[in-house]
Design a protein around this motif. Structure first.
Motif, PDB file in Angstrom:
ATOM      1  N   LEU A 123      -4.817   1.492   3.187  1.00  0.00           N
ATOM      2  CA  LEU A 123      -5.548   0.245   3.383  1.00  0.00           C
ATOM      3  C   LEU A 123      -4.788  -0.967   2.879  1.00  0.00           C
ATOM      4  O   LEU A 123      -4.781  -2.028   3.521  1.00  0.00           O
ATOM      5  CB  LEU A 123      -6.897   0.333   2.657  1.00  0.00           C
ATOM      6  CG  LEU A 123      -7.780  -0.928   2.704  1.00  0.00           C
ATOM      7  CD1 LEU A 123      -8.276  -1.172   4.123  1.00  0.00           C
ATOM      8  CD2 LEU A 123      -8.955  -0.798   1.729  1.00  0.00           C
ATOM      9  N   LEU A 124      -4.099  -0.835   1.724  1.00  0.00           N
ATOM     10  CA  LEU A 124      -3.573  -2.014   1.037  1.00  0.00           C
ATOM     11  C   LEU A 124      -2.147  -1.870   0.526  1.00  0.00           C
ATOM     12  O   LEU A 124      -1.278  -2.705   0.812  1.00  0.00           O
ATOM     13  CB  LEU A 124      -4.500  -2.343  -0.151  1.00  0.00           C
ATOM     14  CG  LEU A 124      -4.070  -3.446  -1.111  1.00  0.00           C
ATOM     15  CD1 LEU A 124      -4.064  -4.796  -0.390  1.00  0.00           C
ATOM     16  CD2 LEU A 124      -4.993  -3.488  -2.330  1.00  0.00           C
ATOM     17  N   PHE A 125      -1.882  -0.828  -0.236  1.00  0.00           N
ATOM     18  CA  PHE A 125      -0.674  -0.813  -1.064  1.00  0.00           C
ATOM     19  C   PHE A 125       0.621  -0.652  -0.278  1.00  0.00           C
ATOM     20  O   PHE A 125       1.649  -1.208  -0.666  1.00  0.00           O
ATOM     21  CB  PHE A 125      -0.785   0.275  -2.131  1.00  0.00           C
ATOM     22  CG  PHE A 125      -1.858   0.017  -3.140  1.00  0.00           C
ATOM     23  CD1 PHE A 125      -2.066  -1.265  -3.642  1.00  0.00           C
ATOM     24  CD2 PHE A 125      -2.679   1.041  -3.595  1.00  0.00           C
ATOM     25  CE1 PHE A 125      -3.057  -1.510  -4.573  1.00  0.00           C
ATOM     26  CE2 PHE A 125      -3.673   0.794  -4.531  1.00  0.00           C
ATOM     27  CZ  PHE A 125      -3.869  -0.482  -5.018  1.00  0.00           C
ATOM     28  N   ARG A 126       0.597   0.113   0.822  1.00  0.00           N
ATOM     29  CA  ARG A 126       1.838   0.296   1.577  1.00  0.00           C
ATOM     30  C   ARG A 126       2.334  -1.049   2.114  1.00  0.00           C
ATOM     31  O   ARG A 126       3.520  -1.383   1.990  1.00  0.00           O
ATOM     32  CB  ARG A 126       1.615   1.284   2.718  1.00  0.00           C
ATOM     33  CG  ARG A 126       2.911   1.670   3.431  1.00  0.00           C
ATOM     34  CD  ARG A 126       2.673   2.686   4.541  1.00  0.00           C
ATOM     35  NE  ARG A 126       2.088   3.916   4.029  1.00  0.00           N
ATOM     36  CZ  ARG A 126       0.928   4.444   4.447  1.00  0.00           C
ATOM     37  NH1 ARG A 126       0.224   3.824   5.380  1.00  0.00           N
ATOM     38  NH2 ARG A 126       0.470   5.563   3.931  1.00  0.00           N
ATOM     39  N   ALA A 127       1.441  -1.821   2.671  1.00  0.00           N
ATOM     40  CA  ALA A 127       1.826  -3.139   3.203  1.00  0.00           C
ATOM     41  C   ALA A 127       2.220  -4.093   2.078  1.00  0.00           C
ATOM     42  O   ALA A 127       3.149  -4.898   2.229  1.00  0.00           O
ATOM     43  CB  ALA A 127       0.667  -3.721   4.011  1.00  0.00           C
ATOM     44  N   LEU A 128       1.530  -3.989   0.940  1.00  0.00           N
ATOM     45  CA  LEU A 128       1.822  -4.875  -0.180  1.00  0.00           C
ATOM     46  C   LEU A 128       3.200  -4.570  -0.766  1.00  0.00           C
ATOM     47  O   LEU A 128       3.979  -5.488  -1.064  1.00  0.00           O
ATOM     48  CB  LEU A 128       0.738  -4.710  -1.250  1.00  0.00           C
ATOM     49  CG  LEU A 128       0.718  -5.725  -2.388  1.00  0.00           C
ATOM     50  CD1 LEU A 128       0.701  -7.146  -1.879  1.00  0.00           C
ATOM     51  CD2 LEU A 128      -0.496  -5.465  -3.288  1.00  0.00           C
ATOM     52  N   ARG A 129       3.530  -3.293  -0.907  1.00  0.00           N
ATOM     53  CA  ARG A 129       4.865  -2.933  -1.401  1.00  0.00           C
ATOM     54  C   ARG A 129       5.948  -3.437  -0.455  1.00  0.00           C
ATOM     55  O   ARG A 129       6.991  -3.940  -0.887  1.00  0.00           O
ATOM     56  CB  ARG A 129       4.982  -1.410  -1.577  1.00  0.00           C
ATOM     57  CG  ARG A 129       4.193  -0.841  -2.733  1.00  0.00           C
ATOM     58  CD  ARG A 129       4.642   0.580  -3.072  1.00  0.00           C
ATOM     59  NE  ARG A 129       4.565   1.479  -1.935  1.00  0.00           N
ATOM     60  CZ  ARG A 129       3.490   2.191  -1.595  1.00  0.00           C
ATOM     61  NH1 ARG A 129       2.382   2.090  -2.319  1.00  0.00           N
ATOM     62  NH2 ARG A 129       3.512   2.999  -0.553  1.00  0.00           N
ATOM     63  N   ASP A 130       5.702  -3.310   0.835  1.00  0.00           N
ATOM     64  CA  ASP A 130       6.678  -3.786   1.813  1.00  0.00           C
ATOM     65  C   ASP A 130       6.853  -5.295   1.718  1.00  0.00           C
ATOM     66  O   ASP A 130       7.980  -5.814   1.777  1.00  0.00           O
ATOM     67  CB  ASP A 130       6.226  -3.391   3.223  1.00  0.00           C
ATOM     68  CG  ASP A 130       7.218  -3.845   4.283  1.00  0.00           C
ATOM     69  OD1 ASP A 130       8.351  -3.339   4.285  1.00  0.00           O
ATOM     70  OD2 ASP A 130       6.861  -4.721   5.097  1.00  0.00           O
TER      71      ASP A 130
END
Length: 651
Positions: free
Chosen positions: A343-350
């Motif tokens: 939901l959130l963290f993969r895109a945020l890390r990228d």
């Protein structure tokens, strides 16, 4: 080569697998890398928007030319070569070149003021300085007779230099040409010089943090640096496949460990950003596998993320809150939340450039547990490190499978000994340590300071938890007790306050006082955005921090922190300072640690007024800027009492 006791033989002058003596100095490591891995990339630097690579063979050739050029200027064993400017490959190669002629390197923070630079150069007897650009050269030329030993100023960037005619000035390009001519005339000179370097000789003069006075110069040998880095690599392995972005100042011991130590030993690729302002954009382009940020950088990144969420749509804010809720709940169980990641963290890390991180570290000061949990929940493999300049930087770290945000982990190897002196009934006492690769004393002084019988008395208060992890509380002298007998750690509460996106710095008061109070500095970029969004007019930092709406905003943040603290440790009163705390004003060290003695002296009248119960404190003072200009500040500081409801001024 690793011995059965966990120590690496590499770098101690022992025989390696080929029967040759293993490198025990940085120049020897560079020659080895160039000979065995010459075509591999050693460094990258972004210039004019383009990443330019430097192989090990090219790095050796340039370092060789600098070293032979320095030798041609008459520099040699025991002399001191200073380096000042942004992190650049030429800084690193200049430092290794200084070691190659058996001189000592002295890194100076790029934002150090003229007086501080003059003191360091004069005290160390520096004979030559490699300066990045006109800004740094201007500082050196303005010193006049305050640095009498300074004979050569070598500048890397020629822009703006035509107006100067000082005979000490020499462009780096000319130094390189002289070195190349010397190499042509004497082809074996470089190999002979490097072979003559000795691991037991002092190679680096490294400034200490200087939280109480002028920084001291710790003397570090090349052999000790290499051995200590190898011990660290046992706890956090790296290889030529790893990428690192150098963003913290190279004079700091930990950046020396990573860029010079790990860079040369493990051949970890080191990348240099174009400008400090482009740091995060350049960082994202590289997508490093390892990163070290100081706590203030981690805090700023967390604050920026949460500030952007505030600007997002209600739906996106709800999704963010839901993702963080899932992530933190899983973290409490020692797990990762797959749905929060999706939901959130993969895109945020990228978005942050953290996608490829296999290891991340924070050190130099304490990082608040709330900020630590924020990044752990995000999936950043963050670990705390702990150490001092005198111990060649960190000597404890979390193992990858044993991370606890309340501790600084365990020692790299069994050879590193740590004990707690004079513990109280809870085991809390002074952290004392020793290991085989400590510093060799302080330059220019005979006393060994806090080094007694081989043990470094750190001045930090801590204890070991049930799992053997070291827990660092605060500086012993900073652990405070209210007049009612309640003990508290100002640093711990300050770190909780700085988790707020609106708080840049915090100073908690209360030692010997009836209750706790705080002086806060707003995080201007984020609070100004908040003010614009809420149509609050302001002109300057001082004006914005005096606004009633901003006081109310910060009151809510302080109340959140108070809710997580026991009653005796809660803040009763606070105010917003009229300026940011600044290392140039000696309020902070160059690694952003608070100098409490300076704060207490400089703001003593304000502190006394808070505890007299005054609700409004008039201020009429002058602040100086780095360019030498001054500004008069006249304002009234409003003291917010959390015992009373806040009355909002009419618009």
């Amino acid at each position: 080569m690793t011995r059965s006791d966990g120590r690496s033989a590499e770098g101690r002058g022992e025989l390696n697998r080929t029967g040759n003596a293993a490198p025990d100095t940085l120049p020897k490591l560079l020659r080895r890398n160039a000979a065995e891995h010459g075509a591999e990339i050693a460094y990258r630097e972004k210039e004019y928007g383009i990443w330019r690579s430097l192989t090990w063979a090219e790095a050796e050739a340039r370092t060789r030319a600098i070293a032979l050029g320095l030798r041609g200027l008459g520099l040699g064993a025991g002399d001191v070569v200073g380096l000042i400017g942004d992190n650049r490959p030429d800084w690193v190669m200049g430092e290794i070149a200084a070691h190659a002629i058996r001189a000592r390197s002295l890194g100076i923070y790029r934002d150090a003021l003229e007086e501080e630079v003059a003191y360091l150069l004069s005290f160390s007897g520096t004979k030559a300085v490699i300066a990045e650009d006109e800004e740094q050269v201007d500082k050196l030329l303005a010193m006049g007779e305050r640095a009498p030993s300074l004979s050569h100023i070598i500048y890397c960037d020629p822009r703006g230099m035509r107006k100067h005619e000082d005979p000490r000035l020499l462009p780096l390009s000319e130094l390189l040409a002289r070195g190349e001519a010397a190499q042509a005339a004497e082809p074996g000179a470089w190999a002979t010089m490097v072979a003559a370097t000795r691991g037991e000789e002092v190679a680096i003069l490294c400034t200490t943090s200087g939280t109480t006075a002028r920084p001291k110069l710790a003397m570090l040998t090349g052999g000790a640096l290499i051995r200590h880095c190898e011990a660290y690599l046992l706890a956090d392995p790296k290889s030529a496949a790893d990428e690192y972005v150098s963003v913290l100042p190279l004079p700091w011991i930990m950046e020396q460990i990573y860029v010079l130590g790990w860079g040369l030993i493990a051949r970890m690729k080191v990348n240099f950003v174009e400008e400090p302002e482009t740091m995060m954009a350049d960082f994202r382009e590289i997508g490093p596998s390892f990163v070290l940020f100081a706590p203030r950088v981690w805090e700023a990144i967390a604050a920026e993320v949460r500030a952007r969420v505030m600007d997002a749509s209600p739906l996106k804010r709800r999704l963010y809150d839901l993702g963080m809720q899932w992530g933190l709940a899983a973290l409490e169980k020692g797990q990762r939340s797959a749905r929060a990641d999706a939901l959130l963290f993969r895109a945020l890390r990228d978005r942050l450039g953290f996608t490829n991180l296999r290891s991340a570290a924070t050190g130099g000061a304490a990082l608040g547990p709330d900020t630590f949990r924020f990044f752990q929940a995000m999936g950043v493999p963050l670990r705390q490190i702990y150490g001092q300049t005198e111990t060649l930087g960190a000597y404890t770290v979390h193992r990858a499978d044993d991370v606890n945000q309340d501790t600084v982990g365990v020692a790299f190897t069994d050879e590193i000994e740590t004990r707690i002196d004079n513990p109280d009934q809870n085991g809390l006492g002074e952290i004392v340590t020793r290991h085989p690769n400590m510093f060799s004393g302080y330059f220019g002084v005979s006393e060994t300071g806090d080094l007694r019988d081989g043990w470094l008395h750190t001045g930090d208060a801590g204890y070991f938890d049930a799992r053997g992890h070291l827990v660092v509380i605060d500086r012993i002298k900073d652990i405070a007790t209210t007049s009612g007998g309640d003990r508290f750690s100002p640093q711990y509460i300050e770190n909780k306050l700085k988790f707020s996106p609106y708080v840049a710095e915090a100073v908690v008061l209360g030692d010997g006082r009836p209750h706790l109070a705080a002086m806060l500095c707003i995080r201007f970029p984020i609070v100004s955005k908040w003010a614009e969004r809420n149509r609050i007019a302001f002109t300057t930092y001082t004006d914005l921090s005096a606004r009633e709406q901003v006081l109310a905003l910060l009151r809510a943040e302080v109340e959140k922190v108070n809710a997580s603290l026991p009653p005796p440790q809660r803040i009763r009163d606070f105010l917003l300072l009229y300026k940011e705390l600044d290392a140039d004003d000696e309020e902070l060290t160059r690694t952003r640690k608070i100098r409490r003695g300076v704060i207490n002296a400089k703001y003593g009248d304000i502190i006394e007024a808070i505890y007299r119960g005054e609700s409004a404190i008039p201020v009429d003072t002058t602040i100086a800027f780095q360019d030498g200009t001054k500004q008069r500040i006249r304002t009234t500081l409003r003291v917010v009492s959390l015992r009373e409801p806040m009355a909002m001024a009419a618009e």
